[in-house]
Each structure stands twice: as structure tokens, then as C-alpha cells.
Write an enzyme that holds these catalytic residues in place. Sequence first.
Site, PDB file in Angstrom:
ATOM      1  N   SER A  96       0.837  -1.223   0.000  1.00 53.80           N
ATOM      2  CA  SER A  96       0.000   0.000   0.000  1.00 53.80           C
ATOM      3  C   SER A  96       0.862   1.260   0.000  1.00 53.80           C
ATOM      4  O   SER A  96       0.482   2.281  -0.578  1.00 53.80           O
ATOM      5  CB  SER A  96      -0.960  -0.002   1.188  1.00 53.80           C
ATOM      6  OG  SER A  96      -0.268   0.198   2.405  1.00 53.80           O
ATOM      7  N   ASN A  97       2.052   1.186   0.602  1.00 55.66           N
ATOM      8  CA  ASN A  97       2.946   2.364   0.559  1.00 55.66           C
ATOM      9  C   ASN A  97       3.547   2.531  -0.829  1.00 55.66           C
ATOM     10  O   ASN A  97       3.728   3.649  -1.301  1.00 55.66           O
ATOM     11  CB  ASN A  97       4.045   2.237   1.617  1.00 55.66           C
ATOM     12  CG  ASN A  97       3.555   2.678   2.981  1.00 55.66           C
ATOM     13  OD1 ASN A  97       3.414   3.861   3.242  1.00 55.66           O
ATOM     14  ND2 ASN A  97       3.248   1.721   3.835  1.00 55.66           N
ATOM     15  N   LEU A 117      11.045  -6.186   5.448  1.00 54.66           N
ATOM     16  CA  LEU A 117      11.184  -6.633   6.837  1.00 54.66           C
ATOM     17  C   LEU A 117      12.573  -7.139   7.215  1.00 54.66           C
ATOM     18  O   LEU A 117      12.784  -7.600   8.324  1.00 54.66           O
ATOM     19  CB  LEU A 117      10.149  -7.739   7.104  1.00 54.66           C
ATOM     20  CG  LEU A 117       8.695  -7.279   7.033  1.00 54.66           C
ATOM     21  CD1 LEU A 117       7.752  -8.451   7.233  1.00 54.66           C
ATOM     22  CD2 LEU A 117       8.413  -6.181   8.063  1.00 54.66           C
ATOM     23  N   LYS A 118      13.516  -7.075   6.281  1.00 51.29           N
ATOM     24  CA  LYS A 118      14.866  -7.577   6.598  1.00 51.29           C
ATOM     25  C   LYS A 118      15.840  -6.403   6.722  1.00 51.29           C
ATOM     26  O   LYS A 118      15.517  -5.286   6.310  1.00 51.29           O
ATOM     27  CB  LYS A 118      15.341  -8.502   5.461  1.00 51.29           C
ATOM     28  CG  LYS A 118      14.394  -9.651   5.187  1.00 51.29           C
ATOM     29  CD  LYS A 118      14.679 -10.802   6.111  1.00 51.29           C
ATOM     30  CE  LYS A 118      13.836 -11.980   5.646  1.00 51.29           C
ATOM     31  NZ  LYS A 118      13.653 -13.023   6.594  1.00 51.29           N
ATOM     32  N   ASN A 168      13.199   4.697   5.335  1.00 57.79           N
ATOM     33  CA  ASN A 168      12.238   3.675   5.760  1.00 57.79           C
ATOM     34  C   ASN A 168      11.023   4.358   6.362  1.00 57.79           C
ATOM     35  O   ASN A 168      11.138   5.422   6.963  1.00 57.79           O
ATOM     36  CB  ASN A 168      12.881   2.750   6.806  1.00 57.79           C
ATOM     37  CG  ASN A 168      11.921   1.671   7.292  1.00 57.79           C
ATOM     38  OD1 ASN A 168      11.300   0.984   6.487  1.00 57.79           O
ATOM     39  ND2 ASN A 168      11.772   1.543   8.603  1.00 57.79           N
ATOM     40  N   HIS A 178       8.129   3.824   9.163  1.00 60.09           N
ATOM     41  CA  HIS A 178       7.819   2.966  10.314  1.00 60.09           C
ATOM     42  C   HIS A 178       6.477   3.417  10.898  1.00 60.09           C
ATOM     43  O   HIS A 178       6.246   4.625  11.070  1.00 60.09           O
ATOM     44  CB  HIS A 178       8.924   3.063  11.370  1.00 60.09           C
ATOM     45  CG  HIS A 178       8.715   2.129  12.526  1.00 60.09           C
ATOM     46  ND1 HIS A 178       8.925   0.764  12.425  1.00 60.09           N
ATOM     47  CD2 HIS A 178       8.265   2.365  13.790  1.00 60.09           C
ATOM     48  CE1 HIS A 178       8.625   0.200  13.588  1.00 60.09           C
ATOM     49  NE2 HIS A 178       8.222   1.138  14.424  1.00 60.09           N
ATOM     50  N   GLU A 199       0.967   7.151   6.908  1.00 57.47           N
ATOM     51  CA  GLU A 199       2.109   6.634   6.133  1.00 57.47           C
ATOM     52  C   GLU A 199       1.994   7.011   4.663  1.00 57.47           C
ATOM     53  O   GLU A 199       2.967   7.463   4.034  1.00 57.47           O
ATOM     54  CB  GLU A 199       2.184   5.118   6.266  1.00 57.47           C
ATOM     55  CG  GLU A 199       2.463   4.615   7.652  1.00 57.47           C
ATOM     56  CD  GLU A 199       2.423   3.114   7.706  1.00 57.47           C
ATOM     57  OE1 GLU A 199       3.005   2.482   6.805  1.00 57.47           O
ATOM     58  OE2 GLU A 199       1.833   2.566   8.650  1.00 57.47           O
TER      59      GLU A 199
HETATM   60  C1  GRF Z   1       3.524  -0.490   6.809  1.00 61.64           C
HETATM   61  O1  GRF Z   1       2.719  -0.406   7.974  1.00 61.64           O
HETATM   62  C2  GRF Z   1       4.879   0.103   7.093  1.00 61.64           C
HETATM   63  O2  GRF Z   1       4.868   1.119   8.059  1.00 61.64           O
HETATM   64  C3  GRF Z   1       5.647  -1.047   7.642  1.00 61.64           C
HETATM   65  O3  GRF Z   1       5.175  -2.187   6.945  1.00 61.64           O
HETATM   66  C4  GRF Z   1       3.865  -1.927   6.464  1.00 61.64           C
HETATM   67  C5  GRF Z   1       3.895  -2.125   4.982  1.00 61.64           C
HETATM   68  O4  GRF Z   1       2.632  -2.043   4.479  1.00 61.64           O
HETATM   69  N1  GRF Z   1       7.066  -0.832   7.467  1.00 61.64           N
HETATM   70  P1  GRF Z   1       2.451  -2.029   2.876  1.00 61.64           P
HETATM   71  O5  GRF Z   1       3.094  -3.300   2.349  1.00 61.64           O
HETATM   72  O6  GRF Z   1       3.145  -0.800   2.359  1.00 61.64           O
HETATM   73  O7  GRF Z   1       0.964  -1.982   2.712  1.00 61.64           O
END
Ligand code: GRF
Length: 203
Positions: free
Chosen positions: A12-13, A87-88, A104, A106, A176
Site C-alpha cells: 500500500s505504501n 522486513l529484513k 524507511n 515505520h 504513512e
Molecule cells: C507499513 O505499515 C509500514 O509502516 C511497515 O510495513 C507496512 C507495509 O505495508 N514498514 P504495505 O506493504 O506498504 O501496505
Amino acid sequence: MNLAVFVSGRGSNLKAILENEELSKKITVKVIFSDKIDCGAFTMASQYQIPKYSISAVEKNGYISFAQVKSILSEKKIDLIVLAGYLKLIPAEIISDFQNKIINIHPALLPLFGGKGMYGMNVHKACYDSGMKVSGATVHFVDNTFDTGKIIFQKCTDISNVDGPEEIAKRVLHIEHEILPFVISKIADQKLKFEDDRIIIQN
Ligand code: GRF
């Protein structure tokens, strides 16, 4: 400005970056990397015809190595690496090649609720259980450990009336999607200034 985006989840980001009209005039997402062989973000990459690669530190079918990641980053003349749900940890050799060029997002107000294991609902549960009345999201530079790089921008939201961590997650995700494109745009416009140990975003 050429971007490489690292993902692990639904994307989604990444979507918020790709769909931001203003931003699309300043940046191009040249490549997408994930530690997963497939994920929601990869489906989006295909829709936008953006090359995507799965990375593995150990030799695995269908995955590339970080050495290959490095050459792709240089081949595509990447200016900024964006971790959007990745996530790594990023290997030190890439961090040193991209000093203050890896950011990043968060889903909490760092330095609170950050560090190893603090991702997704773990973050929002910890925030809810703490009794905090605000939460929010942070965009920061990436260094060699989870969520400890210099903070670039934060935005908070009231959570005093939430009925659970899921509602916090919803409100924070909205932030975000607003602040990640905002910070990328400011970097593209070279509006980040370093004063003492803080980062100032100029208008
Ligand atoms: C988001 O909540 C971001 O803050 C975290 O992981 C999630 C990723 O969501 N780092 P998406 O894959 O961008 O929907």
C-alpha cells in the site's frame, strides 16, 4: 530521481508512491525488490511494468543475491532506496554505498515501538497496551540496525478514543501514505538540511 523500492507485503505504501501525481513528475520507480518470492507489492509492480526481483542471502531458485542487487542498483543509476514494508536488514555494504540515501517508513513515533520484531500489528498492539494517547508514522534514514537511523519526518494522530490496535493501524497507515510521498518529494527537491544532529525540511 531514480528510486528502488524494497517491499515485503501488500504494497500500500508502494501504491501511494506510484499513484501520487505530483511525485510522478519528480521520480521514477526503476526497480522493486522483496525478500518474498511473491507479494501484493509484486502484483502492483507487474501492473506498472516495473522490474522486480526476489532476494535471498543464500542461493535459492528464483532469487538473486545482494551482490546482484548492488549491480542492479548501479546499472539503473538509483538515487534513493525506499524501504516500504521491507522486513529484513539491508546489508552494510549497500548502506555504505547509499549513505543518507536509504529511507524507511515505520508505523509508530520512533524511537518508541521500534527495533527488531516491531513491525505490523506488533507495533500497534504495543502502542495500544502502553496506553499512549497519540501514535503516528516516522520516515527515517536507514543505518545498520532496525529503525535507528536519523528521523526525517513524523506525523501523529489522536488515538485516545480507539477501541483496539486495529483502529490505530488504520489511522497510522493513512498517515504513512501521506508522509512517505511527501518526504520523497522533499528529497527530490533537495529540501533536507542537516543542522547539528537534526534534519530540517525546508519549504
Ligand atoms: C507499513 O505499515 C509500514 O509502516 C511497515 O510495513 C507496512 C507495509 O505495508 N514498514 P504495505 O506493504 O506498504 O501496505
